[in-house]
Design an enzyme around this catalytic site. Structure first.
Site, PDB file in Angstrom:
ATOM      1  N   GLY A  15       0.950  -1.188   0.247  1.00 39.06           N
ATOM      2  CA  GLY A  15      -0.036   0.179   0.066  1.00 39.06           C
ATOM      3  C   GLY A  15       0.823   1.260  -0.131  1.00 39.06           C
ATOM      4  O   GLY A  15       1.670   1.615   1.068  1.00 39.06           O
ATOM      5  N   VAL A  83      -2.514  -7.831  -3.464  1.00 40.91           N
ATOM      6  CA  VAL A  83      -2.146  -9.000  -2.816  1.00 40.91           C
ATOM      7  C   VAL A  83      -3.323 -10.115  -2.588  1.00 40.91           C
ATOM      8  O   VAL A  83      -4.233  -9.669  -2.006  1.00 40.91           O
ATOM      9  CB  VAL A  83      -1.404  -8.656  -1.580  1.00 40.91           C
ATOM     10  N   GLU A 174     -18.154  18.170   2.859  1.00 40.73           N
ATOM     11  CA  GLU A 174     -17.274  18.935   1.809  1.00 40.73           C
ATOM     12  C   GLU A 174     -17.794  18.639   0.619  1.00 40.73           C
ATOM     13  O   GLU A 174     -18.091  19.550  -0.298  1.00 40.73           O
ATOM     14  CB  GLU A 174     -15.822  18.186   1.948  1.00 40.73           C
ATOM     15  N   ASP A 305      -4.964   3.341   8.508  1.00 40.62           N
ATOM     16  CA  ASP A 305      -6.745   2.929   8.741  1.00 40.62           C
ATOM     17  C   ASP A 305      -6.810   1.444   8.998  1.00 40.62           C
ATOM     18  O   ASP A 305      -7.515   1.046   9.947  1.00 40.62           O
ATOM     19  CB  ASP A 305      -7.320   3.424   7.332  1.00 40.62           C
ATOM     20  N   GLN A 323      -3.448  11.711   9.389  1.00 39.30           N
ATOM     21  CA  GLN A 323      -2.353  12.025  10.362  1.00 39.30           C
ATOM     22  C   GLN A 323      -1.947  10.957  11.274  1.00 39.30           C
ATOM     23  O   GLN A 323      -0.711  10.640  11.496  1.00 39.30           O
ATOM     24  CB  GLN A 323      -3.022  13.024  11.501  1.00 39.30           C
TER      25      GLN A 323
END
Lengths: 434, 434
Positions: A15, A83, A174, A305, A323
């Protein structure tokens, strides 16, 4: 997988998101061999996907070639692949382009949209976690309008220009703001033969406030901003189904719409092969200790995540945002080197720098750890933080230029249907209509 | 097609390319109803497609929303559709979104790639006339490299990094130059585990010089520029077939390659329904008189690439390029208004402003009607002319910024596989290879 034999320990990173890249950068010049795998050949700056979806930015402006990032790192290799599985016994991964042995494995696969098991919603609604998905949303919005001009049936027409966003987190908020600005500044002019006042933007939130990971002030102000832009907010409403035409909810409320954008949840993008005991099944995340080591394994790590570090102050792991991913990736880079040198690893501690969301021009909300502010200044801060976080000078410059242009001209010129989403022709007339 | 009834004469324009747009602009505020049809919702600046294909520019930078162009024109309508047929008797067109009556019809459908009837070449090679096609080429080039790193078989590997461009016109020449620069500046760094020296760029030209519509000096200099960049030029070679693996030619020469980009010819993009007598079958163009009126019809016109105005000084019609299209479109706008007002139309006269081609950084050739020059200054002229010709301030600014960046950094950051071209996974290993 045709990677040169490693004389140095081989670290395989699955990733190239925020976590994977932060980790890779940290491993530069550390006498390790690094193999970075990703199913795309680019890094995606996910916080700006909604601007790609609404035509404010081009996809290329928020993507960065992964090979370019590691171009000058010695003994680094990139392979474009997904993968299939991890064989933890044999210390290898199985991919569509062959197997690969690892000394250390880092799972940085991020997250994907969570439909909470509802296959019909999954089939009929749009997600916005990747660039192709954002481009699909862009095309669909525009195709809906192109179709709406053609149709005479009024219920059909209004369903085409009724947009429902499910999920009142930053992405939903947003996107709702951006759509409302498109309506006002662009669609009204582009489609003079449509009654654009009838375009609806509905934001559905299951809880009792939007932006519920932010401060109450932010929720309140974001709600006011959105309402002023004409967005209808539905709180305490849970979507139960969407059959491609009608949204049903846990109340009597229903929505007839051709477009549902689902931002109501995420789950880890798991790779199979790990022991069930190391997984948190309902959110598909991987339990890690404070060194991001996967529970039960010494040489397998998870970051970002997909990793769930259950701590007293974060009982459900860190928030699934940029973050923690960046910070975990960076520290893990240092820790793996320590591990190789048989030194003690340093436990992860999350430095919460705050969070923010933008609703539209001059409208943003910012929560710093001990301070909240909103409005024009917050909006500038939002722009600044996102600009400096983008990878690459050219992307920064092009995004900046687009923002200035869009701001001055109230415009978004990326309203291009380059990859059509609806495959078939919109409608077929049988009448000899002129 | 759900267009308001016209009180003014209705002019239907098929195609939003250079000719269609020039015409539409001319018809503004002229008390006519204009319906513009295109199968894309954007205008494409075709001269820069090769830069999209080679990652130097994003697609959005050379596309412009058609609805935005006509946004402020009164009684103008855009519809996203392709046109199936013209019914000249009933004065209507038949499209996938319904029929439409016209008072005046303008066919501005441009041109498409000409494979001269060879279906196998058409199936196996890449064309570069549209943005999606250019993005496919971009993806294929990068996918070839990603695949080449995986493969051990050397003939397979070299076929993946052997690029053959058929056709030595401006498109082939510019693409060859851009590929050669990618090889030198980018691919070498991006693929350290490949022997990039083995990458080949072959340019095949059936005639005895490249750029054969330009001056002999230009041909010669372009050839020298390309050779210095490492491009192999094969003149007087005619490709007879390409089966997806091997190109055969009219001589003993063959090429094993995974990538053939075919720029060896164009033909008109005809719409059916016109009388055979008005067509030039072998090039699929439409015979027009000096007013761009289609032979045999009073109210049907053709402009740009698809139109063939046979004049003494242009026995095969005007060159199929932007300039004649722009000039014809503009004049036709004036002439249709004259026709409506029963005034005499003005015959078209082509003002040849010259032609130019760029081969790479600091390398271009320019032929003005009575003057030829090349090198750095020609390259600046080329850039300037293309920048000012782009529609829209933002596109100009973004392209300019990209060019400066790419020039200073010897880079092209658009090397992103956003829409994969090869659908399947590259290779499947059966061995337990690590």
């Amino acid at each position: 997988m045709n990677i040169p034999n490693a004389t140095n320990p081989r670290i395989v990173i699955i990733g190239g998101g925020f976590a994977g890249i932060a980790l890779a950068k940290e491993l530069k010049d550390k006498n390790v061999q690094v193999v970075l795998l990703d199913k795309h050949n680019y890094h995606t700056f996910q916080p700006l996907l909604y601007q790609v979806a609404t035509g404010g930015l081009e996809a290329g402006s928020i993507a960065y070639p992964l090979r370019k990032i590691i171009q000058e790192y010695k003994d680094f290799y990139f392979r474009l692949t997904s993968v299939a599985e991890i064989d933890t016994k044999k210390q290898k991964i199985i991919t569509e382009i062959g197997d690969l042995h690892y000394d250390y494995l880092v799972i940085a696969t991020g997250s994907k949209t969570n439909y909470f098991g509802n296959k019909e919603i999954e089939r009929n609604s749009m997600a916005m976690k990747t660039i192709p998905q954002s481009l699909n949303i862009r095309s669909l919005i525009l195709e809906n309008f192109e179709q709406a001009v053609l149709i005479k049936d009024s219920s059909e027409k209004s369903s085409l220009i009724n947009f429902v966003l499910v999920g009142g987190g930053p992405t939903g908020v947003e996107l709702a703001g951006a759509l409302a600005e498109m309506k006002k500044a662009i669609l009204q002019k582009d489609y003079p033969d449509l009654d654009i006042k009838k375009m609806q933007i509905n934001l559905i939130q299951s809880g009792d406030r939007i932006l519920n990971t932010m401060s109450e002030e932010s929720s309140k102000e974001a709600e006011d901003f959105l309402k002023n832009l004409g967005v209808k907010i539905w709180k305490n409403v849970r979507v139960t189904n969407y059959d491609g035409r009608t949204i049903t909810t846990n109340s009597d409320l229903t929505f007839d719409t051709a477009t549902v954008i689902w931002t109501a949840g995420v789950k880890g993008a798991l790779v199979s092969g790990l022991d069930a005991a190391s997984l948190v099944e309902n959110v598909k995340r991987i339990r890690v200790n404070q060194y991001n080591q996967v529970k039960g394994y010494d040489t397998i790590f998870a970051v970002g995540d997909v990793a769930m570090m259950e701590l007293d102050n974060y009982p459900e792991g860190h928030p699934m945002m940029a973050q923690p991913a960046l910070q975990q990736g960076k520290l893990l880079g240092e820790n793996i080197i320590k591990l190789i040198h048989k030194q003690n690893m340093v436990p992860f501690e999350y430095h919460d720098k705050g969070s923010m969301a933008t609703i539209g021009r001059n409208k943003a909300v910012v929560d710093l750890p001990h301070y909240h502010f909103s409005g024009v200044f917050a909006w500038f801060v939002w722009m600044f933080v996102h600009l400096v976080s983008l990878i690459g000078f050219k992307n920064k410059a092009v995004v900046f230029l687009n923002w200035i242009y869009n701001y001055i001209r109230f415009d978004r010129e990326g309203r291009l249907i380059i990859r059509p989403y609806k495959k078939k022709s919109f409608v077929t007339f049988t009448s000899d209509e002129v």
